[in-house]
Design a protein around this motif. Structure first.
Motif, PDB file in Angstrom:
ATOM      1  N   LEU A  42       0.768  -0.953   8.489  1.00  0.00           N
ATOM      2  CA  LEU A  42       2.045  -0.624   7.840  1.00  0.00           C
ATOM      3  C   LEU A  42       1.985  -0.909   6.344  1.00  0.00           C
ATOM      4  O   LEU A  42       2.550  -0.172   5.544  1.00  0.00           O
ATOM      5  CB  LEU A  42       3.186  -1.433   8.467  1.00  0.00           C
ATOM      6  CG  LEU A  42       3.850  -0.842   9.689  1.00  0.00           C
ATOM      7  CD1 LEU A  42       4.835  -1.838  10.304  1.00  0.00           C
ATOM      8  CD2 LEU A  42       4.567   0.448   9.356  1.00  0.00           C
ATOM      9  N   PHE A  43       1.298  -1.987   5.960  1.00  0.00           N
ATOM     10  CA  PHE A  43       1.155  -2.314   4.541  1.00  0.00           C
ATOM     11  C   PHE A  43       0.366  -1.211   3.836  1.00  0.00           C
ATOM     12  O   PHE A  43       0.727  -0.784   2.736  1.00  0.00           O
ATOM     13  CB  PHE A  43       0.446  -3.669   4.377  1.00  0.00           C
ATOM     14  CG  PHE A  43       0.574  -4.261   3.007  1.00  0.00           C
ATOM     15  CD1 PHE A  43       1.704  -4.977   2.649  1.00  0.00           C
ATOM     16  CD2 PHE A  43      -0.436  -4.124   2.074  1.00  0.00           C
ATOM     17  CE1 PHE A  43       1.830  -5.535   1.387  1.00  0.00           C
ATOM     18  CE2 PHE A  43      -0.322  -4.676   0.815  1.00  0.00           C
ATOM     19  CZ  PHE A  43       0.815  -5.392   0.469  1.00  0.00           C
ATOM     20  N   GLN A  44      -0.681  -0.720   4.490  1.00  0.00           N
ATOM     21  CA  GLN A  44      -1.457   0.399   3.951  1.00  0.00           C
ATOM     22  C   GLN A  44      -0.576   1.634   3.801  1.00  0.00           C
ATOM     23  O   GLN A  44      -0.636   2.341   2.798  1.00  0.00           O
ATOM     24  CB  GLN A  44      -2.654   0.706   4.865  1.00  0.00           C
ATOM     25  CG  GLN A  44      -3.475   1.918   4.452  1.00  0.00           C
ATOM     26  CD  GLN A  44      -4.248   1.703   3.167  1.00  0.00           C
ATOM     27  OE1 GLN A  44      -4.652   0.583   2.861  1.00  0.00           O
ATOM     28  NE2 GLN A  44      -4.449   2.757   2.399  1.00  0.00           N
ATOM     29  N   GLU A  45       0.256   1.888   4.792  1.00  0.00           N
ATOM     30  CA  GLU A  45       1.157   3.046   4.749  1.00  0.00           C
ATOM     31  C   GLU A  45       2.153   2.919   3.589  1.00  0.00           C
ATOM     32  O   GLU A  45       2.404   3.887   2.873  1.00  0.00           O
ATOM     33  CB  GLU A  45       1.896   3.176   6.080  1.00  0.00           C
ATOM     34  CG  GLU A  45       2.691   4.445   6.199  1.00  0.00           C
ATOM     35  CD  GLU A  45       3.340   4.623   7.566  1.00  0.00           C
ATOM     36  OE1 GLU A  45       4.242   5.487   7.656  1.00  0.00           O
ATOM     37  OE2 GLU A  45       2.979   3.917   8.532  1.00  0.00           O
ATOM     38  N   LEU A  46       2.699   1.728   3.388  1.00  0.00           N
ATOM     39  CA  LEU A  46       3.626   1.520   2.275  1.00  0.00           C
ATOM     40  C   LEU A  46       2.914   1.693   0.942  1.00  0.00           C
ATOM     41  O   LEU A  46       3.451   2.313   0.021  1.00  0.00           O
ATOM     42  CB  LEU A  46       4.269   0.134   2.349  1.00  0.00           C
ATOM     43  CG  LEU A  46       5.259  -0.181   1.221  1.00  0.00           C
ATOM     44  CD1 LEU A  46       6.470   0.750   1.276  1.00  0.00           C
ATOM     45  CD2 LEU A  46       5.689  -1.643   1.279  1.00  0.00           C
ATOM     46  N   TYR A  47       1.700   1.186   0.839  1.00  0.00           N
ATOM     47  CA  TYR A  47       0.930   1.350  -0.397  1.00  0.00           C
ATOM     48  C   TYR A  47       0.690   2.834  -0.690  1.00  0.00           C
ATOM     49  O   TYR A  47       0.928   3.303  -1.808  1.00  0.00           O
ATOM     50  CB  TYR A  47      -0.402   0.599  -0.315  1.00  0.00           C
ATOM     51  CG  TYR A  47      -1.282   0.885  -1.497  1.00  0.00           C
ATOM     52  CD1 TYR A  47      -1.033   0.264  -2.719  1.00  0.00           C
ATOM     53  CD2 TYR A  47      -2.322   1.798  -1.422  1.00  0.00           C
ATOM     54  CE1 TYR A  47      -1.815   0.541  -3.835  1.00  0.00           C
ATOM     55  CE2 TYR A  47      -3.096   2.081  -2.523  1.00  0.00           C
ATOM     56  CZ  TYR A  47      -2.847   1.445  -3.721  1.00  0.00           C
ATOM     57  OH  TYR A  47      -3.616   1.737  -4.830  1.00  0.00           O
ATOM     58  N   GLU A  48       0.244   3.580   0.308  1.00  0.00           N
ATOM     59  CA  GLU A  48      -0.035   5.007   0.113  1.00  0.00           C
ATOM     60  C   GLU A  48       1.242   5.779  -0.220  1.00  0.00           C
ATOM     61  O   GLU A  48       1.224   6.672  -1.076  1.00  0.00           O
ATOM     62  CB  GLU A  48      -0.708   5.591   1.359  1.00  0.00           C
ATOM     63  CG  GLU A  48      -2.129   5.094   1.545  1.00  0.00           C
ATOM     64  CD  GLU A  48      -2.752   5.510   2.855  1.00  0.00           C
ATOM     65  OE1 GLU A  48      -2.101   6.249   3.646  1.00  0.00           O
ATOM     66  OE2 GLU A  48      -3.902   5.093   3.122  1.00  0.00           O
ATOM     67  N   HIS A  49       2.330   5.430   0.435  1.00  0.00           N
ATOM     68  CA  HIS A  49       3.608   6.077   0.138  1.00  0.00           C
ATOM     69  C   HIS A  49       4.013   5.804  -1.316  1.00  0.00           C
ATOM     70  O   HIS A  49       4.429   6.718  -2.031  1.00  0.00           O
ATOM     71  CB  HIS A  49       4.703   5.579   1.081  1.00  0.00           C
ATOM     72  CG  HIS A  49       6.079   5.904   0.583  1.00  0.00           C
ATOM     73  ND1 HIS A  49       6.630   7.155   0.699  1.00  0.00           N
ATOM     74  CD2 HIS A  49       6.978   5.152  -0.087  1.00  0.00           C
ATOM     75  CE1 HIS A  49       7.823   7.154   0.129  1.00  0.00           C
ATOM     76  NE2 HIS A  49       8.061   5.950  -0.346  1.00  0.00           N
TER      77      HIS A  49
END
Length: 131
Positions: A42-49
């Protein structure tokens, strides 16, 4: 209770920015309640977003000759740099560092960024002639 709520103070008068901000808020709140096992993805997803959202804003600023483009882009670079530092710790299994960033840094930064820089950008974009 959620870290951030989609309230009037966290919206700007420009739909595409508000859509991105809504997704940011949803991901941030999901991270706050995520298990340690789910947190890294989820942290990766937030970073990419966040990276994609900043790129969209950077393009809008360039295309519309936004007067504060240097300051706004600089803030994007600063936040992404901080994000990367915490991401490297999360990637090493140090989830507590990521949780601290999510709870103690991102909500305050986001609220200030929306009410200042993003509101100014939205107002500027709304004054541009339709493409």
């Amino acid at each position: 209770m959620a870290l951030l709520e989609k309230t009037g103070t966290l919206t700007v008068p420009y739909g595409p920015i508000d859509q991105d901000h809504g997704e940011f808020i949803n991901l941030l709140n999901a991270l706050d309640t995520a298990t340690n096992a789910d947190f890294p993805a989820l942290f990766q997803e937030l970073y990419e977003h966040t990276e994609a959202h900043f790129e969209r804003e950077n393009q809008w600023m360039a295309q519309s000759a936004f007067p504060a483009v240097i300051d706004h882009k600089g803030e994007h670079q600063r936040v992404l740099g901080e994000f990367k530092q915490f991401k490297s710790r999360v990637d090493k299994g140090l989830v507590a560092f990521g949780r601290s960033f999510v709870r103690d840094r991102l909500p305050q930064w986001f609220a200030l960024h929306v009410t200042t820089m993003d509101t100014a950008l939205a107002m500027h974009l709304n004054q541009q002639p339709p493409v």
